[in-house]
Structures are given as structure tokens and as C-alpha cells.
Write a protein that holds these residues in place. Structure first.
Motif, PDB file in Angstrom:
ATOM      1  N   MET A   1      76.328  27.826 -15.811  1.00 32.08           N
ATOM      2  CA  MET A   1      75.987  29.826 -15.041  1.00 32.08           C
ATOM      3  C   MET A   1      75.232  30.517 -16.564  1.00 32.08           C
ATOM      4  N   ILE A   2      74.966  30.966 -16.550  1.00 36.17           N
ATOM      5  CA  ILE A   2      74.389  32.706 -16.623  1.00 36.17           C
ATOM      6  C   ILE A   2      75.084  33.431 -16.500  1.00 36.17           C
ATOM      7  N   TYR A   3      75.467  33.960 -17.391  1.00 36.92           N
ATOM      8  CA  TYR A   3      76.402  34.915 -17.260  1.00 36.92           C
ATOM      9  C   TYR A   3      75.724  36.612 -17.402  1.00 36.92           C
ATOM     10  N   GLU A   4      75.475  37.314 -16.251  1.00 41.99           N
ATOM     11  CA  GLU A   4      74.982  38.301 -16.855  1.00 41.99           C
ATOM     12  C   GLU A   4      75.840  39.777 -17.603  1.00 41.99           C
ATOM     13  N   ILE A   5      75.490  40.701 -18.208  1.00 41.03           N
ATOM     14  CA  ILE A   5      76.386  41.720 -19.016  1.00 41.03           C
ATOM     15  C   ILE A   5      76.564  42.635 -18.568  1.00 41.03           C
ATOM     16  N   ASP A   6      75.812  42.991 -17.841  1.00 46.01           N
ATOM     17  CA  ASP A   6      76.183  44.027 -16.566  1.00 46.01           C
ATOM     18  C   ASP A   6      77.214  43.692 -15.826  1.00 46.01           C
ATOM     19  N   ILE A   7      77.212  42.813 -15.061  1.00 44.50           N
ATOM     20  CA  ILE A   7      78.250  42.479 -14.468  1.00 44.50           C
ATOM     21  C   ILE A   7      79.669  42.097 -15.665  1.00 44.50           C
ATOM     22  N   MET A   8      79.479  41.060 -16.022  1.00 44.40           N
ATOM     23  CA  MET A   8      80.272  41.736 -17.162  1.00 44.40           C
ATOM     24  C   MET A   8      81.315  43.274 -17.437  1.00 44.40           C
ATOM     25  N   LYS A   9      80.139  43.589 -17.824  1.00 47.42           N
ATOM     26  CA  LYS A   9      80.940  45.283 -18.058  1.00 47.42           C
ATOM     27  C   LYS A   9      81.398  45.744 -16.773  1.00 47.42           C
ATOM     28  N   SER A  10      80.983  45.475 -15.456  1.00 50.29           N
ATOM     29  CA  SER A  10      81.737  46.080 -15.201  1.00 50.29           C
ATOM     30  C   SER A  10      83.043  45.691 -14.515  1.00 50.29           C
ATOM     31  N   LEU A  11      83.145  44.451 -14.456  1.00 49.07           N
ATOM     32  CA  LEU A  11      84.512  43.615 -14.168  1.00 49.07           C
ATOM     33  C   LEU A  11      85.431  44.309 -15.545  1.00 49.07           C
ATOM     34  N   PHE A  12      84.815  44.205 -16.458  1.00 50.29           N
ATOM     35  CA  PHE A  12      85.586  45.163 -17.238  1.00 50.29           C
ATOM     36  C   PHE A  12      86.223  45.907 -17.079  1.00 50.29           C
ATOM     37  N   ARG A  13      85.438  47.094 -16.544  1.00 51.83           N
ATOM     38  CA  ARG A  13      85.382  48.562 -16.344  1.00 51.83           C
ATOM     39  C   ARG A  13      86.685  48.300 -15.373  1.00 51.83           C
ATOM     40  N   LEU A  14      86.258  48.118 -14.685  1.00 50.12           N
ATOM     41  CA  LEU A  14      87.529  47.796 -13.400  1.00 50.12           C
ATOM     42  C   LEU A  14      89.135  47.345 -13.863  1.00 50.12           C
ATOM     43  N   LEU A  15      88.790  45.568 -14.814  1.00 49.22           N
ATOM     44  CA  LEU A  15      89.692  45.631 -14.947  1.00 49.22           C
ATOM     45  C   LEU A  15      91.160  46.521 -15.557  1.00 49.22           C
ATOM     46  N   TRP A  16      89.966  46.874 -16.442  1.00 52.30           N
ATOM     47  CA  TRP A  16      90.456  47.679 -17.387  1.00 52.30           C
ATOM     48  C   TRP A  16      91.325  49.454 -16.891  1.00 52.30           C
ATOM     49  N   CYS A  41      75.976  44.910  -6.682  1.00 50.21           N
ATOM     50  CA  CYS A  41      75.146  43.585  -5.688  1.00 50.21           C
ATOM     51  C   CYS A  41      75.329  42.047  -5.969  1.00 50.21           C
ATOM     52  N   GLN A  42      76.248  41.849  -5.757  1.00 49.12           N
ATOM     53  CA  GLN A  42      76.926  40.089  -5.842  1.00 49.12           C
ATOM     54  C   GLN A  42      77.721  39.864  -4.913  1.00 49.12           C
ATOM     55  N   SER A  43      77.778  38.512  -4.722  1.00 44.19           N
ATOM     56  CA  SER A  43      78.882  38.004  -3.312  1.00 44.19           C
ATOM     57  C   SER A  43      79.860  38.717  -4.091  1.00 44.19           C
ATOM     58  N   LYS A  44      81.023  38.424  -3.730  1.00 42.52           N
ATOM     59  CA  LYS A  44      82.839  38.478  -4.516  1.00 42.52           C
ATOM     60  C   LYS A  44      82.413  36.759  -4.742  1.00 42.52           C
ATOM     61  N   ASP A  45      82.288  36.013  -4.411  1.00 43.78           N
ATOM     62  CA  ASP A  45      82.249  34.793  -5.178  1.00 43.78           C
ATOM     63  C   ASP A  45      81.435  34.223  -6.374  1.00 43.78           C
ATOM     64  N   ILE A  46      80.614  35.048  -6.983  1.00 49.71           N
ATOM     65  CA  ILE A  46      79.995  35.022  -8.126  1.00 49.71           C
ATOM     66  C   ILE A  46      80.893  35.928  -9.263  1.00 49.71           C
ATOM     67  N   ILE A  47      81.508  37.008  -8.021  1.00 46.52           N
ATOM     68  CA  ILE A  47      82.046  37.668  -9.478  1.00 46.52           C
ATOM     69  C   ILE A  47      83.070  36.674  -9.582  1.00 46.52           C
ATOM     70  N   ARG A  48      83.893  35.506  -8.888  1.00 46.09           N
ATOM     71  CA  ARG A  48      84.675  35.282  -9.293  1.00 46.09           C
ATOM     72  C   ARG A  48      84.339  33.962 -10.786  1.00 46.09           C
ATOM     73  N   HIS A  49      83.717  33.689 -10.720  1.00 44.93           N
ATOM     74  CA  HIS A  49      82.494  32.605 -11.804  1.00 44.93           C
ATOM     75  C   HIS A  49      82.827  33.983 -12.623  1.00 44.93           C
ATOM     76  N   TYR A  50      82.857  35.064 -12.912  1.00 49.37           N
ATOM     77  CA  TYR A  50      83.097  36.141 -13.784  1.00 49.37           C
ATOM     78  C   TYR A  50      84.439  35.605 -14.074  1.00 49.37           C
ATOM     79  N   LEU A  51      85.161  36.007 -13.333  1.00 48.13           N
ATOM     80  CA  LEU A  51      86.721  35.392 -13.544  1.00 48.13           C
ATOM     81  C   LEU A  51      87.179  34.362 -13.639  1.00 48.13           C
ATOM     82  N   ASP A  52      86.690  33.886 -13.331  1.00 51.45           N
ATOM     83  CA  ASP A  52      86.936  31.792 -14.234  1.00 51.45           C
ATOM     84  C   ASP A  52      86.982  32.181 -15.568  1.00 51.45           C
ATOM     85  N   TYR A  53      85.252  31.872 -15.767  1.00 51.30           N
ATOM     86  CA  TYR A  53      85.309  32.324 -17.241  1.00 51.30           C
ATOM     87  C   TYR A  53      86.288  33.245 -18.053  1.00 51.30           C
TER      88      TYR A  53
END
Length: 88
Positions: A1-16, A41-53
Motif C-alpha cells: 500500500m502506498i501511504y499519502e503523507i497528508d493522511i499520515m499527518k492528519s492522523l498524527f495531529r489527532l493522535l498527538w 475523505c477516506q474510509s475508516k478502513d483505509i485509516i486503519r491501515h495507517y494505524l497498523d503501519y
């Protein structure tokens, strides 16, 4: 899976935010994934892949299944900026 940096940054912001800058365990991960999904604008399942990463990379770890809690590892606490996220 290719990870998009904007999605990863959004996830980190919220987790921080949820962890008070890596000091507290993260609760309500399902809700957090849903919120990042809405924002990006992504599904929860896609974001879950980022968490798993992040878990696979040793940045986050599951600390309790009941209640469901995650926390940043020592490696994860060293990530302090958006530039650090891009290096992932």
C-alpha cells in the motif's frame, strides 16, 4: 500500500492531541480513525491501515484491549514535527 503523507499527518495531529503530546494513552481509537477519515475523505478502513503501519513500525503500541488503549512508544515519542513524519 502506498501511504499519502497528508493522511499520515492528519492522523498524527489527532493522535498527538488525544495523547496530550504523547504523554497519555489514546482512547476511542475507532472514533479517532473515523474523524481522520472524515477530514481526509477516506474510509475508516483505509485509516486503519495507517494505524497498523504505525504499530508495525513500532511507533504506537496496544497497551490494553479492555478498555482499548494505545500509546506512543519511545520511538514514537521522538517524532516531534511534520518533517519527522515525512521521513517515515
Amino acid at each position: 500500500m502506498i501511504y499519502e503523507i497528508d493522511i499520515m499527518k492528519s492522523l498524527f495531529r489527532l493522535l498527538w492531541l488525544q495523547s496530550d503530546n504523547c504523554k497519555l494513552p489514546i482512547q476511542n481509537m475507532g472514533y479517532n480513525l473515523m474523524e481522520v477519515g472524515k477530514f481526509t475523505c477516506q474510509s475508516k478502513d483505509i485509516i486503519r491501515h495507517y494505524l497498523d503501519y504505525l504499530i508495525d513500525q513500532g511507533i504506537l503500541e496496544l497497551v490494553s484491549e479492555n478498555p482499548l488503549l494505545y500509546q506512543f512508544t519511545d520511538k514514537g515519542r521522538q517524532i516531534k514535527s511534520m518533517d519527522d513524519i515525512e521521513k517515515l
